[in-house]
Write a protein that holds these residues in place. Structure first.
Motif, PDB file in Angstrom:
ATOM      1  N   GLU A 147      -0.855   9.721   0.301  1.00  0.00           N
ATOM      2  CA  GLU A 147      -2.069   9.298  -0.415  1.00  0.00           C
ATOM      3  C   GLU A 147      -3.337   9.900   0.175  1.00  0.00           C
ATOM      4  OE1 GLU A 147      -2.704   7.444  -3.171  1.00  0.00           O
ATOM      5  OE2 GLU A 147      -0.551   7.323  -3.558  1.00  0.00           O
ATOM      6  N   ILE A 148      -3.372  10.024   1.491  1.00  0.00           N
ATOM      7  CA  ILE A 148      -4.554  10.547   2.180  1.00  0.00           C
ATOM      8  C   ILE A 148      -4.345  12.036   2.400  1.00  0.00           C
ATOM      9  CG2 ILE A 148      -5.991  10.411   4.261  1.00  0.00           C
ATOM     10  CD1 ILE A 148      -6.156   7.920   2.517  1.00  0.00           C
ATOM     11  N   GLU A 149      -5.073  12.827   1.658  1.00  0.00           N
ATOM     12  CA  GLU A 149      -4.877  14.277   1.700  1.00  0.00           C
ATOM     13  C   GLU A 149      -5.763  14.972   2.724  1.00  0.00           C
ATOM     14  OE1 GLU A 149      -5.389  15.613  -2.305  1.00  0.00           O
ATOM     15  OE2 GLU A 149      -3.833  14.279  -3.057  1.00  0.00           O
ATOM     16  N   SER A 150      -6.618  14.222   3.392  1.00  0.00           N
ATOM     17  CA  SER A 150      -7.601  14.859   4.276  1.00  0.00           C
ATOM     18  C   SER A 150      -7.104  15.086   5.701  1.00  0.00           C
ATOM     19  CB  SER A 150      -8.870  14.009   4.323  1.00  0.00           C
ATOM     20  OG  SER A 150      -8.604  12.794   4.989  1.00  0.00           O
ATOM     21  N   ASN A 151      -5.875  14.700   6.000  1.00  0.00           N
ATOM     22  CA  ASN A 151      -5.347  14.814   7.361  1.00  0.00           C
ATOM     23  C   ASN A 151      -6.217  14.092   8.384  1.00  0.00           C
ATOM     24  OD1 ASN A 151      -3.016  16.206   6.744  1.00  0.00           O
ATOM     25  ND2 ASN A 151      -3.991  18.226   6.976  1.00  0.00           N
ATOM     26  N   SER A 152      -6.828  13.008   7.960  1.00  0.00           N
ATOM     27  CA  SER A 152      -7.658  12.212   8.860  1.00  0.00           C
ATOM     28  C   SER A 152      -6.839  11.023   9.358  1.00  0.00           C
ATOM     29  CB  SER A 152      -8.902  11.715   8.123  1.00  0.00           C
ATOM     30  OG  SER A 152      -9.551  10.715   8.873  1.00  0.00           O
ATOM     31  N   SER A 153      -6.590  10.988  10.669  1.00  0.00           N
ATOM     32  CA  SER A 153      -5.809   9.879  11.206  1.00  0.00           C
ATOM     33  C   SER A 153      -6.562   8.555  11.044  1.00  0.00           C
ATOM     34  CB  SER A 153      -5.444  10.125  12.665  1.00  0.00           C
ATOM     35  OG  SER A 153      -6.599  10.205  13.464  1.00  0.00           O
ATOM     36  N   TYR A 154      -7.906   8.610  11.109  1.00  0.00           N
ATOM     37  CA  TYR A 154      -8.693   7.393  10.910  1.00  0.00           C
ATOM     38  C   TYR A 154      -8.494   6.844   9.497  1.00  0.00           C
ATOM     39  CZ  TYR A 154     -12.631   4.407   9.814  1.00  0.00           C
ATOM     40  OH  TYR A 154     -13.401   3.363   9.367  1.00  0.00           O
ATOM     41  N   LEU A 155      -8.599   7.710   8.491  1.00  0.00           N
ATOM     42  CA  LEU A 155      -8.420   7.264   7.110  1.00  0.00           C
ATOM     43  C   LEU A 155      -7.002   6.764   6.869  1.00  0.00           C
ATOM     44  CD1 LEU A 155     -10.468   9.929   5.104  1.00  0.00           C
ATOM     45  CD2 LEU A 155     -11.130   7.581   5.717  1.00  0.00           C
ATOM     46  N   GLU A 156      -6.036   7.406   7.496  1.00  0.00           N
ATOM     47  CA  GLU A 156      -4.654   6.935   7.394  1.00  0.00           C
ATOM     48  C   GLU A 156      -4.527   5.531   7.994  1.00  0.00           C
ATOM     49  OE1 GLU A 156      -1.817   9.650   9.064  1.00  0.00           O
ATOM     50  OE2 GLU A 156      -2.395  11.272   7.709  1.00  0.00           O
ATOM     51  N   GLN A 157      -5.171   5.300   9.128  1.00  0.00           N
ATOM     52  CA  GLN A 157      -5.116   3.979   9.750  1.00  0.00           C
ATOM     53  C   GLN A 157      -5.774   2.925   8.863  1.00  0.00           C
ATOM     54  OE1 GLN A 157      -6.466   4.897  13.921  1.00  0.00           O
ATOM     55  NE2 GLN A 157      -4.920   3.328  14.340  1.00  0.00           N
ATOM     56  N   VAL A 158      -6.923   3.239   8.310  1.00  0.00           N
ATOM     57  CA  VAL A 158      -7.611   2.287   7.427  1.00  0.00           C
ATOM     58  C   VAL A 158      -6.737   1.973   6.215  1.00  0.00           C
ATOM     59  CG1 VAL A 158      -9.609   1.934   5.905  1.00  0.00           C
ATOM     60  CG2 VAL A 158      -9.939   2.914   8.190  1.00  0.00           C
ATOM     61  N   MET A 159      -6.114   2.993   5.648  1.00  0.00           N
ATOM     62  CA  MET A 159      -5.251   2.792   4.484  1.00  0.00           C
ATOM     63  C   MET A 159      -4.033   1.942   4.862  1.00  0.00           C
ATOM     64  SD  MET A 159      -4.915   3.353   1.234  1.00  0.00           S
ATOM     65  CE  MET A 159      -5.978   4.747   0.875  1.00  0.00           C
ATOM     66  N   MET A 160      -3.444   2.217   6.028  1.00  0.00           N
ATOM     67  CA  MET A 160      -2.278   1.452   6.467  1.00  0.00           C
ATOM     68  C   MET A 160      -2.673   0.003   6.731  1.00  0.00           C
ATOM     69  SD  MET A 160       0.905   1.570   6.897  1.00  0.00           S
ATOM     70  CE  MET A 160       2.266   2.063   7.887  1.00  0.00           C
ATOM     71  N   ILE A 161      -3.782  -0.208   7.402  1.00  0.00           N
ATOM     72  CA  ILE A 161      -4.255  -1.570   7.668  1.00  0.00           C
ATOM     73  C   ILE A 161      -4.471  -2.310   6.355  1.00  0.00           C
ATOM     74  CG2 ILE A 161      -6.219  -2.929   8.535  1.00  0.00           C
ATOM     75  CD1 ILE A 161      -6.508  -0.648  10.712  1.00  0.00           C
ATOM     76  N   SER A 162      -5.148  -1.679   5.430  1.00  0.00           N
ATOM     77  CA  SER A 162      -5.424  -2.320   4.132  1.00  0.00           C
ATOM     78  C   SER A 162      -4.140  -2.645   3.390  1.00  0.00           C
ATOM     79  CB  SER A 162      -6.298  -1.399   3.268  1.00  0.00           C
ATOM     80  OG  SER A 162      -7.517  -1.139   3.913  1.00  0.00           O
ATOM     81  N   SER A 163      -3.210  -1.731   3.415  1.00  0.00           N
ATOM     82  CA  SER A 163      -1.932  -1.937   2.743  1.00  0.00           C
ATOM     83  C   SER A 163      -1.146  -3.086   3.379  1.00  0.00           C
ATOM     84  CB  SER A 163      -1.127  -0.635   2.799  1.00  0.00           C
ATOM     85  OG  SER A 163       0.145  -0.810   2.250  1.00  0.00           O
ATOM     86  N   LEU A 164      -1.124  -3.135   4.709  1.00  0.00           N
ATOM     87  CA  LEU A 164      -0.400  -4.199   5.412  1.00  0.00           C
ATOM     88  C   LEU A 164      -1.037  -5.564   5.176  1.00  0.00           C
ATOM     89  CD1 LEU A 164       0.386  -2.446   8.814  1.00  0.00           C
ATOM     90  CD2 LEU A 164       1.960  -2.906   6.923  1.00  0.00           C
ATOM     91  N   VAL A 165      -2.355  -5.605   5.200  1.00  0.00           N
ATOM     92  CA  VAL A 165      -3.044  -6.872   4.949  1.00  0.00           C
ATOM     93  C   VAL A 165      -2.770  -7.344   3.527  1.00  0.00           C
ATOM     94  CG1 VAL A 165      -5.321  -7.949   4.717  1.00  0.00           C
ATOM     95  CG2 VAL A 165      -4.796  -6.563   6.733  1.00  0.00           C
ATOM     96  N   HIS A 166      -2.743  -6.418   2.592  1.00  0.00           N
ATOM     97  CA  HIS A 166      -2.446  -6.791   1.211  1.00  0.00           C
ATOM     98  C   HIS A 166      -1.041  -7.393   1.103  1.00  0.00           C
ATOM     99  CE1 HIS A 166      -2.316  -6.719  -3.136  1.00  0.00           C
ATOM    100  NE2 HIS A 166      -1.173  -6.060  -3.058  1.00  0.00           N
ATOM    101  N   MET A 167      -0.061  -6.743   1.720  1.00  0.00           N
ATOM    102  CA  MET A 167       1.305  -7.271   1.686  1.00  0.00           C
ATOM    103  C   MET A 167       1.379  -8.634   2.368  1.00  0.00           C
ATOM    104  SD  MET A 167       3.241  -5.407  -0.099  1.00  0.00           S
ATOM    105  CE  MET A 167       4.808  -6.131   0.302  1.00  0.00           C
ATOM    106  N   SER A 168       0.692  -8.756   3.487  1.00  0.00           N
ATOM    107  CA  SER A 168       0.661 -10.028   4.202  1.00  0.00           C
ATOM    108  C   SER A 168       0.085 -11.134   3.314  1.00  0.00           C
ATOM    109  CB  SER A 168      -0.175  -9.880   5.476  1.00  0.00           C
ATOM    110  OG  SER A 168      -0.348 -11.116   6.110  1.00  0.00           O
ATOM    111  N   ASN A 169      -0.992 -10.815   2.610  1.00  0.00           N
ATOM    112  CA  ASN A 169      -1.611 -11.800   1.707  1.00  0.00           C
ATOM    113  C   ASN A 169      -0.655 -12.203   0.584  1.00  0.00           C
ATOM    114  OD1 ASN A 169      -4.050 -12.054   3.075  1.00  0.00           O
ATOM    115  ND2 ASN A 169      -4.971 -10.350   1.982  1.00  0.00           N
ATOM    116  N   LEU A 170       0.086 -11.243   0.056  1.00  0.00           N
ATOM    117  CA  LEU A 170       1.046 -11.563  -1.005  1.00  0.00           C
ATOM    118  C   LEU A 170       2.120 -12.520  -0.496  1.00  0.00           C
ATOM    119  CD1 LEU A 170       1.512  -8.024  -2.643  1.00  0.00           C
ATOM    120  CD2 LEU A 170       0.173  -9.953  -3.533  1.00  0.00           C
ATOM    121  N   TYR A 171       2.673 -12.231   0.665  1.00  0.00           N
ATOM    122  CA  TYR A 171       3.694 -13.113   1.247  1.00  0.00           C
ATOM    123  C   TYR A 171       3.115 -14.497   1.541  1.00  0.00           C
ATOM    124  CZ  TYR A 171       7.171  -9.413   1.906  1.00  0.00           C
ATOM    125  OH  TYR A 171       8.109  -8.425   1.710  1.00  0.00           O
TER     126      TYR A 171
END
Length: 192
Positions: A147-171
């Motif tokens: 999803e993150i095409e910029s090869n930015s590890s920071y953006l990847e981390q933000v995306m992963m954090i957001s995705s994990l929090v979303h899944m956590s909220n669903l559960y």
């Protein structure tokens, strides 16, 4: 990113208090705290964080999350309940935990449950969940990179954090709805 596998290994996700680790004798509060601190030390976010404190245990007792103790000692059944509370408190409110465990506490007091068999089933399911989670994290890490095409590890981390929090909220939301069903069932029994 690439750190996901390392994070999963060092964070102690597999940590669970097995029945073999729970003494067959009653323990004083300090012994209970030490048992939990030793077992779940790797799951702490930092050194200052406490797994379990006297205040927490006293609040569980006052809030009737666990059935009354005898002679200032905690039985195997208490330790199993405290272990369940430790896991539940990461996602549920104290009131929701009380609602969830109320029937279990009543069955323990009536000796109407094989608590050790129930807890073993819980441990089996959590072990499977942990393995599924690890596989899901590897898959999710790849999806984030795609999803993150910029090869930015920071953006990847933000995306992963957001995705994990979303899944956590669903559960968490589904777990809360299940707690609400327990409440409705209790109220329905009172109305009859």
């Amino acid at each position: 990113m690439g750190k996901m596998k390392q994070l999963l290994e060092q964070y102690g996700l597999d940590a669970a208090l097995s029945l073999e680790e729970i003494p067959k004798i009653d323990l004083y509060m300090d012994q209970v705290i030490q048992l939990f601190e030793n077992k779940f030390a790797d799951s702490k976010r930092n050194e200052e964080e406490k797994v379990l404190t006297k205040t927490m245990i006293n609040n569980y007792a006052k809030g009737k999350l666990i059935f009354p103790i005898h002679n200032k000692k905690y039985s195997r059944e208490h330790l199993i309940l405290i272990s369940l509370i430790y896991q539940l408190k990461g996602a549920l409110s104290i009131n929701d935990i009380k609602t969830t465990l109320d029937g279990l506490n009543k069955r323990i007091l009536k000796e109407d449950i094989d608590l050790e068999a129930f807890y073993n089933s819980y441990l089996n399911l959590t072990g499977k969940s942990t393995e599924q989670f690890k596989a899901e994290m590897e898959r999710r890490e790849k999806e984030v990179r795609n999803e993150i095409e910029s090869n930015s590890s920071y953006l990847e981390q933000v995306m992963m954090i957001s995705s994990l929090v979303h899944m956590s909220n669903l559960y968490r939301k589904i777990a809360e709805k299940l707690v609400d069903e327990i409440i409705v069932e209790k109220e329905g029994k009172r109305q009859k």
